[in-house]
Write a protein that holds these residues in place. Sequence first.
Motif, short mmCIF file in Angstrom:
data_model
loop_
_atom_site.label_atom_id
_atom_site.label_comp_id
_atom_site.label_asym_id
_atom_site.label_seq_id
_atom_site.Cartn_x
_atom_site.Cartn_y
_atom_site.Cartn_z
N GLU A 40 66.46 46.11 6.80
CA GLU A 40 67.35 47.12 6.26
C GLU A 40 66.53 48.08 5.40
O GLU A 40 66.34 47.86 4.21
CB GLU A 40 68.47 46.48 5.44
CG GLU A 40 69.39 45.59 6.27
CD GLU A 40 70.51 44.99 5.43
OE1 GLU A 40 70.54 45.27 4.22
OE2 GLU A 40 71.33 44.25 5.99
N GLU B 242 64.45 55.44 6.85
CA GLU B 242 63.26 56.15 7.32
C GLU B 242 62.98 57.34 6.42
O GLU B 242 63.88 57.86 5.75
CB GLU B 242 63.44 56.65 8.75
CG GLU B 242 63.51 55.57 9.80
CD GLU B 242 63.55 56.16 11.20
OE1 GLU B 242 62.62 56.91 11.56
OE2 GLU B 242 64.52 55.89 11.92
N ASN C 177 59.46 46.66 12.68
CA ASN C 177 60.48 47.34 13.46
C ASN C 177 61.67 47.70 12.57
O ASN C 177 62.21 46.85 11.86
CB ASN C 177 60.94 46.41 14.60
CG ASN C 177 61.83 47.13 15.61
OD1 ASN C 177 62.55 48.07 15.29
ND2 ASN C 177 61.78 46.67 16.84
N VAL C 178 62.07 48.97 12.61
CA VAL C 178 63.15 49.43 11.73
C VAL C 178 64.46 48.71 12.01
O VAL C 178 65.33 48.59 11.13
CB VAL C 178 63.34 50.96 11.88
CG1 VAL C 178 63.89 51.29 13.26
CG2 VAL C 178 64.24 51.51 10.78
N ASN C 179 64.61 48.19 13.22
CA ASN C 179 65.84 47.49 13.58
C ASN C 179 65.90 46.07 13.02
O ASN C 179 66.95 45.44 13.08
CB ASN C 179 65.99 47.45 15.11
CG ASN C 179 66.15 48.83 15.71
OD1 ASN C 179 66.81 49.69 15.15
ND2 ASN C 179 65.54 49.04 16.87
N LYS C 180 64.77 45.58 12.52
CA LYS C 180 64.72 44.21 12.04
C LYS C 180 64.84 44.09 10.52
O LYS C 180 64.99 42.99 9.99
CB LYS C 180 63.42 43.54 12.51
CG LYS C 180 63.34 43.36 14.01
CD LYS C 180 62.09 42.60 14.41
CE LYS C 180 62.05 42.37 15.92
NZ LYS C 180 60.84 41.62 16.34
N ILE D 47 58.16 51.55 19.46
CA ILE D 47 59.16 51.20 18.45
C ILE D 47 58.96 52.03 17.18
O ILE D 47 57.84 52.40 16.82
CB ILE D 47 59.10 49.70 18.10
CG1 ILE D 47 57.72 49.31 17.56
CG2 ILE D 47 59.45 48.85 19.30
CD1 ILE D 47 57.64 47.88 17.07
N THR D 48 60.07 52.30 16.52
CA THR D 48 60.02 52.97 15.23
C THR D 48 59.80 51.92 14.15
O THR D 48 60.48 50.89 14.13
CB THR D 48 61.34 53.72 14.96
OG1 THR D 48 61.52 54.73 15.96
CG2 THR D 48 61.31 54.37 13.59
#
Length: 220
Positions: free
Chosen positions: A84, A87, A79-82, A64-65
């Motif tokens: 706002e 990057e 996690n970047v998806n969790k 994961i990123t």
Amino acid sequence: LLVAINLIDFGQIKAIIKTNKREGFIMLVTFLSTLFLNLEFAIYVGVIFSLLFYLDRTSHPSIITVVPNPELSSRVFLNVNKIEQHECPQLKVIRIDGSLYFGAIDHIIKTLDELRKDEQKNLLLIGSGINHLDHEGASLLVKEARLRKEKGGRLYISSLRNKTLDWVLSGYISELGKENVFRTKKEAITEIYKRLEAPVCDECIARIFFECEGKQTKDH
């Protein structure tokens, strides 16, 4: 029949079916096998399916990123998806959770190939979740370091567990570069930030690291 019924834990069966579909499938297959096969062979069927699912899971480690959590003063990555959060335009940060061994090589190669297409030339791999690393896994890291260097960037590694870190330092440090392997995230980010291109940093609006603002923080 009464003794057999008392041996059945209906609560546990219900919990398995509700919480884990794979284990529920294995349980169902094993149960059905006992109806058509000898008991010992039915057990073998259950063990085989358990091994197959285990191998499938370990051959696809989570990659994961991650980015720093802006709401915390400590260096916690999520996690970047969790959350706002932008990057860093020069540094991709990923975390691998699982085993980095020969069975997972294909899955990891595909992911790294995709990440190499991004604009970030540099990659930081947080290895705190890597519970096993073999020769094939280490060779993959060496190859990735070479490919990143050819692209004008670098592969950085941090937070490996002590036993794994000692193994890497003793056998692969010359290929990876001692200056690219760090014990903690804080140590890694602090040093990597110094190596990033200053003009890009000056125009960057993300500024996700404490170093971007000249701040200091504790590592977690």
